[in-house]
Motif scaffolding. Structure first.
Motif, mmCIF file in Angstrom:
data_model
loop_
_atom_site.group_PDB
_atom_site.id
_atom_site.type_symbol
_atom_site.label_atom_id
_atom_site.label_comp_id
_atom_site.label_asym_id
_atom_site.label_seq_id
_atom_site.Cartn_x
_atom_site.Cartn_y
_atom_site.Cartn_z
ATOM 1 N N ASN A 59 0.815 -1.217 0.000
ATOM 2 C CA ASN A 59 0.000 0.000 0.000
ATOM 3 C C ASN A 59 0.849 1.268 0.000
ATOM 4 O OD1 ASN A 59 -2.420 -1.374 -0.067
ATOM 5 N ND2 ASN A 59 -2.531 -1.549 2.152
ATOM 6 N N ARG A 60 2.026 1.218 0.643
ATOM 7 C CA ARG A 60 2.918 2.399 0.630
ATOM 8 C C ARG A 60 3.387 2.695 -0.788
ATOM 9 N NH1 ARG A 60 4.820 -0.375 4.994
ATOM 10 N NH2 ARG A 60 6.623 -1.075 3.825
ATOM 11 N N VAL B 117 3.302 6.202 -5.554
ATOM 12 C CA VAL B 117 3.083 6.385 -6.993
ATOM 13 C C VAL B 117 1.978 7.401 -7.228
ATOM 14 C CG1 VAL B 117 2.247 5.245 -9.088
ATOM 15 C CG2 VAL B 117 3.988 4.134 -7.676
ATOM 16 N N GLN B 118 0.887 7.281 -6.498
ATOM 17 C CA GLN B 118 -0.221 8.224 -6.672
ATOM 18 C C GLN B 118 0.222 9.650 -6.362
ATOM 19 O OE1 GLN B 118 -3.995 6.974 -5.315
ATOM 20 N NE2 GLN B 118 -4.962 8.917 -5.767
ATOM 21 N N GLN B 119 0.944 9.836 -5.265
ATOM 22 C CA GLN B 119 1.404 11.178 -4.886
ATOM 23 C C GLN B 119 2.334 11.764 -5.945
ATOM 24 O OE1 GLN B 119 3.144 10.534 -1.011
ATOM 25 N NE2 GLN B 119 1.180 10.765 0.057
ATOM 26 N N VAL C 64 -4.843 3.704 -8.745
ATOM 27 C CA VAL C 64 -3.539 3.052 -8.664
ATOM 28 C C VAL C 64 -3.766 1.758 -7.898
ATOM 29 C CG1 VAL C 64 -1.154 3.212 -7.857
ATOM 30 C CG2 VAL C 64 -2.329 5.278 -8.604
ATOM 31 N N THR C 65 -3.453 0.657 -8.544
ATOM 32 C CA THR C 65 -3.572 -0.645 -7.904
ATOM 33 C C THR C 65 -2.246 -1.369 -8.031
ATOM 34 O OG1 THR C 65 -4.388 -1.650 -9.946
ATOM 35 C CG2 THR C 65 -6.052 -0.841 -8.384
ATOM 36 N N LEU C 66 -2.217 -2.591 -7.581
ATOM 37 C CA LEU C 66 -1.010 -3.399 -7.640
ATOM 38 C C LEU C 66 -0.496 -3.483 -9.073
ATOM 39 C CD1 LEU C 66 0.804 -5.282 -5.880
ATOM 40 C CD2 LEU C 66 -0.687 -7.135 -6.601
ATOM 41 N N SER D 101 11.003 9.662 -15.224
ATOM 42 C CA SER D 101 12.067 10.359 -14.489
ATOM 43 C C SER D 101 11.768 10.437 -12.995
ATOM 44 C CB SER D 101 12.288 11.764 -15.062
ATOM 45 O OG SER D 101 11.198 12.604 -14.750
ATOM 46 N N VAL D 102 10.498 10.359 -12.629
ATOM 47 C CA VAL D 102 10.118 10.411 -11.209
ATOM 48 C C VAL D 102 10.075 9.011 -10.588
ATOM 49 C CG1 VAL D 102 8.187 10.955 -9.675
ATOM 50 C CG2 VAL D 102 8.863 12.591 -11.410
ATOM 51 N N LEU D 103 9.497 8.050 -11.311
ATOM 52 C CA LEU D 103 9.261 6.731 -10.718
ATOM 53 C C LEU D 103 10.474 5.798 -10.750
ATOM 54 C CD1 LEU D 103 5.605 5.956 -11.880
ATOM 55 C CD2 LEU D 103 6.399 6.921 -9.717
#
Length: 179
Positions: free
Chosen positions: A4-5, A10-12, A24-26, A45-47
């Motif tokens: 969940n973290r 990822v969502q943030q 956003v799921t698994l 570039s972020v993920l």
């Protein structure tokens, strides 16, 4: 994404980029609209520096979905029902199991069944370390037909019996006053 973290991070990060996140799921992100080429670069570039992988081709997405279904089945659900993996994957992914199996083997270099077994053995290790369930209870929880079958499969994969694995883990643990 396994926890969940991860989903929250990822969502943030996507929202910081100004993207409208639907869900956003698994292992899967749904945006309200298809991102532009520039937005895709920004997402990567972020993920990527955070340890996430960005998968954008159809075959890789199918393989990621197969992995996520198996991980969810083994690690996040109490297996109270006996599930036929091939039927589950076919119905969830709307593809013939032979296609899924061949694709997975071609790309991953292992079979879906071996991947599933590896995930189950990882779950067995986790449960052995927690030391809350007997081997019989672990076998039942993970839908093994018997403790002997679980033990044989565990030894085949790890080279150790479950009791030897547990003993090794206990030997490595330090008493609280030594930490």
């Amino acid at each position: 994404m396994v926890c969940n973290r991860c989903i929250m991070v990822v969502q943030q990060e996507l929202e910081k980029l100004g993207l409208d996140v639907k869900s956003v799921t698994l292992g899967e992100v749904m945006l309200t609209k298809e991102p532009t080429a520039e937005e895709k670069k920004q997402i990567e570039s972020v993920l990527i520096p955070l340890g996430f992988e960005v998968i954008d081709d159809k075959k890789s997405r199918i393989i990621e979905k197969i992995k996520n279904i198996i991980i969810g089945l083994v690690h996040h659900h109490d297996n109270d029902t006996r599930t036929n993996l091939s039927e589950l994957l076919s119905s969830e992914l709307h593809h013939d199991y032979n296609y899924l199996s061949n694709l997975f083997s071609e790309v991953e270099g292992t079979t879906i069944e071996k991947y599933f077994i590896a995930q189950k053995i990882e779950k067995v290790k986790e449960l052995l370390v927690y030391d809350e369930l007997s081997l019989s209870e672990i076998a039942f929880r993970l839908n093994y037909s018997s403790v002997a079958y679980l033990s044989n499969q565990f030894k085949k994969v790890t080279g150790l019996t479950p009791s030897h694995f547990k003993q090794i883990r206990e030997d490595k643990r330090k008493p609280l006053d030594k930490v």
